[in-house]
Write a protein that holds these residues in place. Structure first.
Motif, PDB file in Angstrom:
ATOM      1  N   ILE A 106      -3.060  -0.451  -5.028  1.00 19.85           N
ATOM      2  CA  ILE A 106      -2.143   0.869  -5.633  1.00 19.85           C
ATOM      3  C   ILE A 106      -2.323   0.837  -6.926  1.00 19.85           C
ATOM      4  CG2 ILE A 106       0.314   1.575  -5.948  1.00 19.85           C
ATOM      5  CD1 ILE A 106      -1.000   2.179  -3.181  1.00 19.85           C
ATOM      6  N   ASP A 117      -5.339  13.055   4.510  1.00 22.29           N
ATOM      7  CA  ASP A 117      -4.573  11.882   4.275  1.00 22.29           C
ATOM      8  C   ASP A 117      -3.317  12.015   5.257  1.00 22.29           C
ATOM      9  OD1 ASP A 117      -3.499   9.415   3.706  1.00 22.29           O
ATOM     10  OD2 ASP A 117      -3.400   9.774   1.614  1.00 22.29           O
ATOM     11  N   CYS A 146      -5.042  10.725  -3.457  1.00 23.56           N
ATOM     12  CA  CYS A 146      -3.880  10.361  -4.327  1.00 23.56           C
ATOM     13  C   CYS A 146      -2.916  11.284  -3.848  1.00 23.56           C
ATOM     14  CB  CYS A 146      -4.146  10.370  -5.844  1.00 23.56           C
ATOM     15  SG  CYS A 146      -4.694  11.762  -6.348  1.00 23.56           S
ATOM     16  N   ASN A 170       0.212   8.896  -7.697  1.00 28.63           N
ATOM     17  CA  ASN A 170       0.016   7.695  -6.884  1.00 28.63           C
ATOM     18  C   ASN A 170      -1.523   7.724  -6.378  1.00 28.63           C
ATOM     19  OD1 ASN A 170       3.064   6.719  -6.319  1.00 28.63           O
ATOM     20  ND2 ASN A 170       3.030   8.917  -6.767  1.00 28.63           N
ATOM     21  N   PHE A 183      -4.345   5.947  -4.374  1.00 22.55           N
ATOM     22  CA  PHE A 183      -4.742   4.822  -3.346  1.00 22.55           C
ATOM     23  C   PHE A 183      -6.188   4.245  -3.329  1.00 22.55           C
ATOM     24  CE2 PHE A 183      -1.677   8.129  -1.557  1.00 22.55           C
ATOM     25  CZ  PHE A 183      -0.465   7.434  -1.848  1.00 22.55           C
ATOM     26  N   LYS A 232      -6.793  -3.172  -0.046  1.00 22.44           N
ATOM     27  CA  LYS A 232      -6.480  -2.022  -0.749  1.00 22.44           C
ATOM     28  C   LYS A 232      -5.664  -1.925  -1.757  1.00 22.44           C
ATOM     29  CE  LYS A 232      -7.218   0.452   3.820  1.00 22.44           C
ATOM     30  NZ  LYS A 232      -7.449  -0.479   4.624  1.00 22.44           N
ATOM     31  N   GLN A 278      -8.648   3.148  -1.622  1.00 18.12           N
ATOM     32  CA  GLN A 278      -8.922   2.493  -0.484  1.00 18.12           C
ATOM     33  C   GLN A 278     -10.263   2.599   0.124  1.00 18.12           C
ATOM     34  OE1 GLN A 278      -6.712   5.952   1.560  1.00 18.12           O
ATOM     35  NE2 GLN A 278      -7.554   4.919   3.241  1.00 18.12           N
ATOM     36  N   THR A 310      -0.625   3.634  -9.845  1.00 23.74           N
ATOM     37  CA  THR A 310       0.139   4.677 -10.025  1.00 23.74           C
ATOM     38  C   THR A 310       0.334   5.071 -11.624  1.00 23.74           C
ATOM     39  OG1 THR A 310       2.371   3.869 -10.221  1.00 23.74           O
ATOM     40  CG2 THR A 310       1.447   4.122  -8.282  1.00 23.74           C
ATOM     41  N   PHE A 368       0.876  -1.143   0.129  1.00 26.39           N
ATOM     42  CA  PHE A 368       0.095   0.125   0.096  1.00 26.39           C
ATOM     43  C   PHE A 368       0.680   1.258  -0.065  1.00 26.39           C
ATOM     44  CE2 PHE A 368      -3.463   2.268   1.978  1.00 26.39           C
ATOM     45  CZ  PHE A 368      -4.199   2.538   0.872  1.00 26.39           C
ATOM     46  N   LYS A 369       0.353   2.373   0.605  1.00 26.75           N
ATOM     47  CA  LYS A 369       1.092   3.591   0.362  1.00 26.75           C
ATOM     48  C   LYS A 369       2.498   3.680   0.748  1.00 26.75           C
ATOM     49  CE  LYS A 369      -3.239   5.966   1.716  1.00 26.75           C
ATOM     50  NZ  LYS A 369      -4.045   6.964   2.511  1.00 26.75           N
TER      51      LYS A 369
END
Length: 968
Positions: free
Chosen positions: A246, A142, A186, A220, A222, A244, A224, A248, A109-110
């Motif tokens: 990703i 975030d 994002c 990027n 996310f 979750k 989620q 990008t 993830f992130k």
RNA sequence: GGGGGCUUAGCUCAGCGGGAGAGCAUCCGCUUUGCAAGCGGAGGGUCUGGGGUUCGAAUCCCCAAGCCUCCA
């Protein structure tokens, strides 16, 4: 224009580094998906993540032929045509772009996404960018991303900005506006290109959000959350997803600009050589406003080449039309650069040189791409030529025929050379024939022909002010709509003559035309789309129709245009969804099955309905269009579906289509590419990309090959297999078709030879087929026609449809031959003879009629000496002839007018009446047209004509001549 | 899927309800030492096909085909 330093990595190197970097982080490298979109929501692939929508929606991360991995990385070619008008006007709009992407399907993830992005950008081993020039944005709340950026990566807080859902959420504004489904915040990464590109600061960017200095290079995303229906008060409902993801995307063109430190996208190693070549060809430097055209040409040639290489062909509809419009825009800009010959196609090798390494289809399709572009350019230049002619006529009509020149004699207007050919036309039209000889128009009202001057009534022409000259919007639109002449060229050319274009009027006409087009296009689709909405929750229907033409299934849902219903009564019609069905749903060109449904209802009464058509949703739910004839259909009852016998005929046509496809490739070459097909019980239609009409010999050879195949009676087999295996086995797949992980491969086991080549058929296909080729029976090609530029359409019949057609044709030929007293073999000769005879007879008739006329006019009938009578102040000669009509009657009138010295001649025959008058008589008030009306009325006929010549059809010539006495 | 336009001599096109035309090309003749060209003449047409309206249709209307073009 800046040129990238030779030490800088090339675009190809950056692409390769990106992919291998993420491979080193455990990602599976996948090839770019075709530009033809993987799903029907868009025409073209528009984002790096688009091919992975199923995985983001929860599908397994399995990529047949490549492996299974929840981490993948790609360089995806994308085509975005939404703001095509901006391409060229700015330094960074492109229609074709490459998205470098790394994706996680419920895996990392992130943290990993951001730290790897940072590593790739800053590590000397990879991009080696100066970390102090990197900036980032995050979604307003975030904190997770904020923590990773500031604490783990160490990005200073003043290099971070927070934006709302309009900037840093995907899809934009999803929390408030939707759509429902996966979404998330994002984080975008920016690079500071330095003060050379602007003196704004990062802090100011929060307000301006527009900067040439801070360039966004990487987004990027996310995903989620899943957005659900907002609460009653409008509060967004965002539910955390269990897995979750990703997603990008780093724009290759953007990152190349930064890494190569060049001024704009068009200065990188891909575009620079193309731009340079355009400068060379046109002789116009890449400078100032004109450089728009360089950029348009370079960019569009690249995107069109890439798209054509993916199998799209230029056409009048859909994808092909979009590409054609882009190509024409490029062609137009080449024209603006003064290029009058087709040159775009000569740029294709430059595109192949820089992009072919990553996209091998460019290399293999180069010849086809070049030929397609060249043909389209030639066509468009012809269109432009025609448009320019029409435009010049329109400008000439405004009076703008002349160049205004100041000389020692005052102002003179010289006819432009290019207008000489329209000059006659214009002034004939205006009734001023004399002007056609004018060489020079003087403002004092004189015109010059050779050395002589004449008065000319041209005050209104010489006094024009440029502002008085407006080309109507309607005319400008007609030029565009009907003749394909772009309005910006209209404006440009009009301007040279001091003429402006009424743009408001143009816009109005355009809008009106678009409205009619919209109103005209049927909304027949909405029925299916409506159904899709209401069946969203139903599971896919089990299809058993390959092996069974009868099967039972449970009714899952019933629908009418009103939506879901609980029952369909006898006499009503609706859509029926079953758990299992033998009915094939329209797809792959094959029409949906028809047949009937039978059941015993809850009430114990038997029921039946007719299945008119079968379709399916993208989700695999089969929709049976049913008319209930007896009983009542309700959910949960079991029905028996029985497929109509027409299916067999459809199967014959479908297998025949495969054989036809293979035969075409054998005879015409591998360039043949399927572009669409229709398989129905009564016929088959096959569209394919091919440049020219088929010769009679080629058609015969294709037909012979298919027939040979049929009589060999090979087995037709089908099996399911992973797509990679199918492709490895050499199965023919269609561009633009979407295939699942496992595909059905239909092959004819056995091959036939032709001219030393062995030909066999193996195609990815979900359709229904016969089990042996012998079942196809007869096969006959009906026609080969052109449906779009470079696309041919063949229609053919198989089985009974073919024999019935042949029988009918033979019967009618036999009747024809019999009526001409000859045999089928003698028909051609006989018809040729008849044509020759007819022609000879017609000539002879004319000859005989002429002789007859002359004989009567000079003979004893008193004709030659038709007495002149004085009627209404005119000398009138009247004559009656027999057996003469049409041309000869008029000829006789001419002769009589010449020889008799009359002002007016009247010639009556048993079939017609002609009156002619001399010019002089017309000037004195004679009117043949009016006279003929009176005479015809008396003779039981009607007629009319001009003052000097008139004709009528009559029944009684004597009565007509008698009426002459009272007609004046 | 829906509009608009075009289809006339070998080629490029004009004509758009009352005799099928022009330019170029072809052929013949004249002129010229020859060539380029000039002058005169001739041949060449199912006016895309089919139906209709009309006394009469290349021309107006409907249907079809081919090509061009715009939009969805």
């Amino acid at each position: 224009m800046t040129v990238p330093p030779t030490t800088a990595p090339t675009t190809a190197q950056i692409r390769e580094k990106y992919l291998s970097f993420f491979e080193s982080k455990g990602h599976l490298r996948l090839p770019s998906h075709s530009l033809i979109a993987p799903d029907p929501t868009t025409l073209f692939t528009v984002a790096g993540m688009q091919p992975f929508k199923p995985q983001f929606m929860g599908a397994a991360a399995k990529f047949p032929g490549y492996g299974d991995n929840p981490r993948v990385t790609t360089a995806q070619k994308c085509l975005r045509v939404g703001d095509i008008e901006n391409v060229g006007r700015t330094l960074r709009h492109c229609s074709l772009l490459e998205m470098l992407g790394n994706f996680s399907f419920g895996d990392y993830f992130k943290r990993e996404a951001l730290t790897w992005a940072w590593e790739f950008l800053t590590s000397p081993e990879w991009m080696g960018l100066d970390a102090s020039k990197l900036y980032a944005t995050i979604y307003e709340n975030d904190e997770e991303a904020f923590g990773i950026w500031t604490q783990e990566i160490g990005l200073p807080e003043d290099h971070l900005l927070r934006f709302g859902a309009d900037e840093n959420f995907w899809p934009a504004d999803a929390p408030a506006k939707g759509p429902n489904g996966p979404c998330g915040p994002c984080s975008e990464i920016f690079y500071d290109r330095g003060p050379a590109y602007g003196d704004d600061t990062w802090a100011e960017y929060a307000d301006t959000r527009e900067s040439a200095r801070f360039l966004e290079i990487w987004n990027n995303v996310f995903p989620q959350f899943e957005r659900q229906e907002p609460q009653a008060d409008g509060t967004p409902t965002l539910v955390e997803l269990p897995a979750k993801n990703i997603d990008t995307g780093m724009g290759l063109e953007r990152v190349a600009t930064v890494v190569q430190d060049v001024f704009d996208f068009y200065s990188n190693d891909v575009f620079a050589p193309i731009i340079a070549r355009i400068v060379e060809l046109s002789g116009k430097p890449y400078l100032g406003p004109e450089s728009i055209s360089h950029r348009v040409v370079a960019e569009h040639v690249r995107s069109v080449s890439m798209t054509l290489a993916d199998g799209v062909s230029l056409s009048n509809t859909g994808r092909g039309y979009v590409i054609r419009k882009i190509l024409r825009r490029a062609s137009r800009h080449a024209y603006l650069l003064g290029l009058r010959e087709p040159v775009l196609h000569t740029l294709v090798p430059l595109v192949v040189a820089s992009m072919g390494g990553a996209y091998p289809e460019l290399v293999s399709e180069e010849a086809r791409v070049t030929a397609a572009i060249r043909a389209e350019e030639e066509r468009f230049l012809k269109t432009l030529e025609g448009g320019i002619q029409r435009l010049q006529v329109a400008i000439a009509k405004l009076g703008r025929l002349y160049d205004r020149q100041n000389s020692s004699d005052g102002v003179t207007y010289t006819i432009r050379d290019e207008h000489r050919k329209y000059h006659d036309w214009v002034y004939t039209k205006f009734g001023r024939e004399i002007y056609s000889k004018a060489d020079i128009m003087n403002p004092d009202g004189m015109m010059t022909i050779g050395r002589a001057s004449f008065p000319a009534h041209i005050a209104q022409i010489t006094d024009f002010q440029p502002t008085d000259l407006i080309l109507s919007g309607e005319e400008a639109f007609t030029l565009y709509d009907t003749y394909g002449f772009p309005v910006d060229l209209t404006k440009e050319i009009a301007e040279e003559y001091g003429v402006t274009v009424d743009e408001a009027g143009y816009a109005e006409s355009l809008e009106k035309a678009q409205a009619t087009a919209r109103a005209g296009s049927k909304y027949g689709k909405s029925e299916l789309f409506g159904a899709q909405d209401t069946v969203g929750d139903l599971s896919a229907t089990a299809f058993v129709g390959y092996d069974h033409l009868e099967a039972e299934g449970l009714v899952l849902a019933l629908m009418t245009s009103e939506g879901r219903v609980d029952a369909l009564e006898a006499g009503t019609a609706g859509t029926v969804v079953l758990t299992q069905t033998p009915f094939y749903a329209e797809g792959g060109g094959e029409v949906g099955d028809t047949g009937r449904l039978e059941w015993t209802g809850e009430d114990g009464l038997a029921g039946a309905g007719v299945v008119r058509d079968t379709r399916k949703t993208p989700g695999g739910v089969f929709l049976h269009e049913v008319e209930v004839q007896a009983g009542t259909l309700t959910p949960d009852i079991t029905v028996r579906g029985v497929v109509d016998g027409a299916r067999q005929a459809t199967e014959r046509h479908h297998t025949a289509t495969h054989l036809l496809h293979a035969a075409l490739r054998a005879v015409l070459g591998d360039g043949v590419r399927q572009a669409g097909s229709l398989v129905a019980p009564d016929r088959l239609r096959f569209d394919f990309a091919h440049g020219a009409a088929l010769s009679t010999a080629e058609l015969a050879e294709v037909e012979r090959l298919v027939s040979r195949w049929i009589s060999a009676d090979f087995a037709v087999q089908w099996q399911e297999m992973p797509i990679a295996q199918a492709k490895a086995a050499g199965a023919t797949a269609l561009f633009g078709e979407k295939y699942g992980e496992t595909v059905r491969v239909v092959s004819v086991e056995g091959s036939v030879t032709l001219g030393g080549h062995t030909v066999s058929s193996k195609e990815l296909c979900g359709g229904a087929h016969v089990t042996r080729t012998g079942e196809i029976g007869a096969f006959v090609l009906l026609s080969d026609e052109n449906v779009a530029a470079g696309v041919r359409r063949i229609e053919a019949l198989a089985g009974e449809a073919a024999t019935a057609w042949l029988r009918e044709r033979l019967n009618s030929d036999a009747r024809l031959a019999a009526s001409l007293n000859t045999s089928l073999e003698g028909l051609e000769v006989r018809v040729a003879q008849l044509q020759a005879q007819l022609k000879a007879a017609e000539k002879e008739t004319v000859q005989v009629r002429r002789q007859l006329t002359e004989a009567q006019m000079s003979g004893g009938n008193g004709g030659g000496a038709a007495p002149l009578r004085e009627l209404g102040g005119f000398r009138v000669a009247a004559l009656k002839l027999t057996g003469i009509a049409g041309n000869e009657l008029r000829g006789a009138a001419d002769k009589l007018l010449d020889t008799s010295g009359a002002d007016l001649v009247v010639i009556a025959s048993d079939a017609g009446l002609v009156i002619k008058a001399t010019k002089e008589a017309v000037a004195r008030g004679a009117h043949a047209g009016q006279l003929v009306g009176k005479l015809a009325a008396a003779a039981g006929g009607k007629g009319g004509g001009r003052p000097d010549m008139a004709q009528a059809g009559i029944q009684n010539p004597d009565a007509a001549l008698e009426a002459l006495d009272t007609a004046f």
